[in-house]
Motif scaffolding. Structure first.
Motif, mmCIF file in Angstrom:
data_model
loop_
_atom_site.group_PDB
_atom_site.id
_atom_site.type_symbol
_atom_site.label_atom_id
_atom_site.label_comp_id
_atom_site.label_asym_id
_atom_site.label_seq_id
_atom_site.Cartn_x
_atom_site.Cartn_y
_atom_site.Cartn_z
ATOM 1 N N SER A 54 0.822 -1.215 0.000
ATOM 2 C CA SER A 54 0.000 0.000 0.000
ATOM 3 C C SER A 54 0.857 1.267 0.000
ATOM 4 C CB SER A 54 -0.923 -0.001 1.222
ATOM 5 O OG SER A 54 -0.197 -0.341 2.392
ATOM 6 N N LEU A 55 2.154 1.133 0.293
ATOM 7 C CA LEU A 55 3.031 2.306 0.230
ATOM 8 C C LEU A 55 3.040 2.882 -1.193
ATOM 9 C CD1 LEU A 55 5.183 4.245 1.362
ATOM 10 C CD2 LEU A 55 6.886 2.430 1.065
ATOM 11 N N ALA A 56 2.884 2.023 -2.195
ATOM 12 C CA ALA A 56 2.853 2.511 -3.582
ATOM 13 C C ALA A 56 1.693 3.493 -3.774
ATOM 14 C CB ALA A 56 2.722 1.337 -4.554
ATOM 15 N N ASP A 57 0.522 3.127 -3.274
ATOM 16 C CA ASP A 57 -0.678 3.979 -3.425
ATOM 17 C C ASP A 57 -0.525 5.265 -2.610
ATOM 18 O OD1 ASP A 57 -2.428 1.635 -4.702
ATOM 19 O OD2 ASP A 57 -1.289 0.879 -2.993
ATOM 20 N N HIS A 58 0.048 5.109 -1.428
ATOM 21 C CA HIS A 58 0.303 6.253 -0.539
ATOM 22 C C HIS A 58 1.180 7.279 -1.272
ATOM 23 C CE1 HIS A 58 1.381 7.321 3.932
ATOM 24 N NE2 HIS A 58 1.080 8.382 3.228
ATOM 25 N N ILE A 59 2.254 6.781 -1.907
ATOM 26 C CA ILE A 59 3.162 7.666 -2.651
ATOM 27 C C ILE A 59 2.428 8.314 -3.828
ATOM 28 C CG2 ILE A 59 5.185 7.712 -4.173
ATOM 29 C CD1 ILE A 59 6.393 5.460 -2.384
ATOM 30 N N VAL A 60 1.670 7.512 -4.571
ATOM 31 C CA VAL A 60 0.994 8.040 -5.765
ATOM 32 C C VAL A 60 0.018 9.152 -5.377
ATOM 33 C CG1 VAL A 60 -0.645 7.459 -7.601
ATOM 34 C CG2 VAL A 60 1.308 5.968 -7.167
ATOM 35 N N LEU A 61 -0.722 8.970 -4.300
ATOM 36 C CA LEU A 61 -1.674 10.008 -3.872
ATOM 37 C C LEU A 61 -0.929 11.295 -3.525
ATOM 38 C CD1 LEU A 61 -4.024 7.677 -1.832
ATOM 39 C CD2 LEU A 61 -4.731 9.079 -3.792
ATOM 40 N N LEU A 62 0.226 11.161 -2.872
ATOM 41 C CA LEU A 62 1.014 12.358 -2.537
ATOM 42 C C LEU A 62 1.634 12.969 -3.788
ATOM 43 C CD1 LEU A 62 2.714 11.067 0.735
ATOM 44 C CD2 LEU A 62 1.090 12.951 0.569
ATOM 45 N N GLU A 63 2.123 12.130 -4.703
ATOM 46 C CA GLU A 63 2.690 12.646 -5.965
ATOM 47 C C GLU A 63 1.618 13.410 -6.749
ATOM 48 O OE1 GLU A 63 5.646 12.519 -7.665
ATOM 49 O OE2 GLU A 63 6.850 11.306 -6.303
ATOM 50 N N ALA A 64 0.381 12.912 -6.695
ATOM 51 C CA ALA A 64 -0.717 13.552 -7.439
ATOM 52 C C ALA A 64 -1.174 14.841 -6.759
ATOM 53 C CB ALA A 64 -1.882 12.586 -7.564
ATOM 54 N N GLY A 65 -0.816 15.000 -5.494
ATOM 55 C CA GLY A 65 -1.197 16.201 -4.751
ATOM 56 C C GLY A 65 -2.679 16.248 -4.430
ATOM 57 N N VAL A 66 -3.311 15.092 -4.335
ATOM 58 C CA VAL A 66 -4.745 15.026 -4.079
ATOM 59 C C VAL A 66 -4.988 14.882 -2.567
ATOM 60 C CG1 VAL A 66 -4.705 12.529 -4.481
ATOM 61 C CG2 VAL A 66 -6.828 13.737 -4.709
ATOM 62 N N PRO A 67 -6.026 15.567 -2.040
ATOM 63 C CA PRO A 67 -6.302 15.397 -0.617
ATOM 64 C C PRO A 67 -6.822 13.990 -0.324
ATOM 65 C CG PRO A 67 -7.746 17.083 -1.590
ATOM 66 C CD PRO A 67 -6.955 16.477 -2.698
#
Ligand SMILES: N[C@@H](CCC(=O)N[C@@H](CS)C(=O)NCC(=O)O)C(=O)O
Length: 194
Positions: free
Chosen positions: A11-24
């Motif tokens: 799930s760290l992959a998804d965590h990173i992607v959400l932060l990379e996307a800058g989405v709340p």
């Protein structure tokens, strides 16, 4: 959106992607042993699968399975997806390989009972890492910018570090490049990894 995660899990992959996307989004930690979530719930009430990642959309829809979640995130944030006519197919090809071959091999390493099983699993992992490294001619899997697949691969390169599995030079470079990204650092701090 809410992401259920466990530290250093896939799930760290998804965590990173959400932060990379800058989405709340709201990250909620899960104890995979007890299935308790940080707010006192039971993950199995959110999905009977009882594993992470789980992404709950603002509509209330529950998404599971890393390939599906990462593909959905790439569709929402195209800069993190595949480019060109075969872009999505190539991305799914990479995500499927990472999930069903490399992640699967790490599971075998994690569950290995004795030394022989450990060595067998590590040999399979090394074969996959060699394959990935031989095809890597750019900074990331699909060019000069990372896609969701790179972040999934990155998590497994961290697992390699944890298990003391050496990396081919090209993948060691990819791991270092991704680790240096601000969003990745934030995700790792959030998960208590650094
Ligand atoms: N098929 C799932 C598997 C996900 C998975 O293996 N999650 C692990 C962490 S990396 C987990 O939650 N394991 C706990 C368990 O299975 O009880 C996917 O690809 O998303």
């Amino acid at each position: 959106m809410k992401l259920y995660y466990s530290p250093l899990a896939c799930s760290l992959a998804d965590h990173i992607v959400l932060l990379e996307a800058g989405v709340p989004f709201e990250p909620e930690r899960v104890d995979l042993r007890t299935k308790r979530t940080a707010s006192g719930g039971d993950l199995r009430d959110i999905t009977p699968k009882g594993y992470v990642p789980v992404l709950v959309l603002d509509s209330g829809e529950v998404l599971t399975e890393n390939i599906a979640i990462l593909d959905w995130l790439a569709s929402q944030y195209p800069a993190l997806g595949g480019q060109g006519p075969l872009g999505r197919t190539r991305l799914l090809e990479a995500l499927t390989y990472l999930s069903t071959e490399l992640h699967h091999a790490f599971k075998a390493r994690l569950n290995a009972g004795g030394q022989t099983e450990k060595e067998r699993a590590e040999a399979v992992i090394a074969g996959h890492l060699d394959f990935l490294s031989e095809g890597l001619e750019t900074d990331y899997l699909f060019g000069d910018t990372p896609t969701v697949a790179d972040f999934y691969l990155f998590v497994m390169l961290l697992w390699a570090e944890k298990f003391d599995i050496g990396l081919p030079t090209a993948l060691a470079g990819l791991r270092a490049r991704i680790k240096a990204r601000p969003a990745v650092r934030t995700a790792m701090i959030n998960e208590g990894l650094i």
